[in-house]
Each structure stands twice: as C-alpha cells, then as structure tokens.
Design an enzyme around this catalytic site. Structure first.
Site, PDB file in Angstrom:
ATOM      1  N   ARG A  71      29.967  53.798  57.476  1.00  0.00           N
ATOM      2  CA  ARG A  71      28.910  53.248  56.616  1.00  0.00           C
ATOM      3  C   ARG A  71      29.513  52.309  55.569  1.00  0.00           C
ATOM      4  O   ARG A  71      30.713  52.318  55.315  1.00  0.00           O
ATOM      5  CB  ARG A  71      28.157  54.383  55.905  1.00  0.00           C
ATOM      6  N   GLY A  72      28.642  51.529  54.938  1.00  0.00           N
ATOM      7  CA  GLY A  72      29.081  50.710  53.825  1.00  0.00           C
ATOM      8  C   GLY A  72      29.337  51.565  52.594  1.00  0.00           C
ATOM      9  O   GLY A  72      28.980  52.736  52.534  1.00  0.00           O
ATOM     10  N   LEU A 139      23.098  55.266  48.463  1.00  0.00           N
ATOM     11  CA  LEU A 139      22.731  54.702  49.754  1.00  0.00           C
ATOM     12  C   LEU A 139      23.985  54.262  50.490  1.00  0.00           C
ATOM     13  O   LEU A 139      24.925  53.750  49.880  1.00  0.00           O
ATOM     14  CB  LEU A 139      21.821  53.475  49.593  1.00  0.00           C
ATOM     15  N   CYS A 169      31.138  56.128  44.377  1.00  0.00           N
ATOM     16  CA  CYS A 169      30.782  54.817  44.917  1.00  0.00           C
ATOM     17  C   CYS A 169      31.747  53.734  44.451  1.00  0.00           C
ATOM     18  O   CYS A 169      31.414  52.540  44.460  1.00  0.00           O
ATOM     19  CB  CYS A 169      29.339  54.462  44.569  1.00  0.00           C
TER      20      CYS A 169
END
Length: 210
Positions: A71-72, A139, A169
């Site tokens: 994922r990013g 996200l 993050c």
C-alpha cells in the site's frame, strides 16, 4: 445502468498476514463481473510498513511484528479496538479515479464521526482524517488492474501506546487520537462499523449491500 453490487464481510478479529494474502488473491482473481466487497475487521497488534516506508520511522517496535506491504504511505499500527475497512472495488466500473476514492473514504469517515458529534476533517498535506491536530483515521491504498485493495483504519477504543513506538505515517511527533476520547458514550465497534458502512455506501453510490 445496473447499480454496482456490494458484498460486506464482517470478519471480526483476524490475523494480518492471511487477510493480506486473501486481499491479494481476491484482487488477482476477480473478473469484470465480480461484485465489489468491503471487509470490516480488527487485527491483533501489528505494524505495517508501506511500500515507500523508511526504517527510521520505526522507533522501537519491540515485540510487535512489522510487516511490509504494497500500500501507499509509511508505517502505521493496527490493534484490537481499531476498525479496519478494506475496500475491494473495481474503480473503472464505478467510474472513479484514485483521488475520488480517497476523497470518498475521507468524507465517509467525517460523516461517521459527525454522528457522534465529533467534528473531523481531512488534510491536504497528510492523507487521513483529523480531529484538530490529532489523527483519528489513516488511509492506505493499492490499485492493481484498476481495482483497489487495502483501505482505512479508524481508531475507536484501543490501546494507543504502540503509536508512540513509531512516527505515525512518517510524521515525527504526530498526535494520534481515537473516538472514545471525544464522546461521552462508550463506542461499540460493531455499531461504528454499521455507521461507517452506511456512509461508504452513500459516498460510493451503492444502493444496497449484502
């Protein structure tokens, strides 16, 4: 035009690695007629490192496993009491792009939190949803063959200590928060999931789900 079909799976508390493999298999094997799916679940304690993830953001993982994924984004934490929604969607069939999907997920989170009288908002410089300066939802997506997998994680009622073992993050000192800290009622994860699912259906244009 037929409204897109949506299947929802409530998986409960499931290990990360087998769920990741199941997402990959579902995405690789799906066809143009495969119904879209949203998986609602929790994971046992785990750190996941995005494809651009840098080791310096893992400060002190200790006994919590670290899994590298496609994922990013950078590193994040999953644990019991956090609501995870994996969105396995055919974006081409929905007629939306990646930015549209990110916006839909963010707005669904904002709508869900508003039902608990919590004012939240996305930020242009850092994907996710925030209450003030504190991040309440993360996200991370991957698109393969025009279809999405991975998704979002909403902190509901969990042990927040592991977030202090990382730069969440990729942001050093980023404050993290959860739903429980902003409402007088004790949040029930299954109820939060129902509210989030309803908001996702509206944002993504599904008329029903089964």
């Amino acid at each position: 035009m037929t409204a897109p079909q949506l299947v929802v799976r409530n998986l409960g508390l499931v290990e990360y690695q087998p769920t990741l493999e199941a997402m990959r298999s579902f995405t690789a094997e799906r066809t143009a007629s495969t119904a879209d799916e949203i998986w609602l679940l929790q994971h046992p304690r785990v750190f996941t490192q995005g494809q651009a993830g840098r080791a310096e953001h893992l400060l002190a993982p200790g006994n919590i496993p670290v899994i590298k994924v496609e994922r990013g984004g950078q590193v994040t934490y999953h644990g019991p009491g956090q609501l995870v929604a994996y969105v396995l969607l055919d974006l081409r069939r929905l007629g939306i792009g990646v930015r549209d999907l990110v916006t839909a997920l963010e707005q669904a989170l904002v709508t869900t939190l508003a039902t608990y009288d919590i004012q939240a908002a996305p930020r242009a410089d850092a994907p996710g949803v925030y209450v003030g300066d504190a991040k309440i939802a993360s996200l991370g997506l991957r698109i393969r063959g025009g279809c999405s997998f991975h998704g979002l994680a909403l902190n509901v009622d969990m042990d927040m200590e592991p977030f202090r073992r990382i730069n969440p993050c990729g942001y050093a000192g980023l404050a993290m928060t959860q739903l429980r800290e902003h409402t007088a009622q004790v949040p029930v994860l299954e109820e939060v999931g129902e509210r989030l699912l309803q908001a996702l259906r509206v944002q993504l244009g599904y008329t029903s789900a089964h």
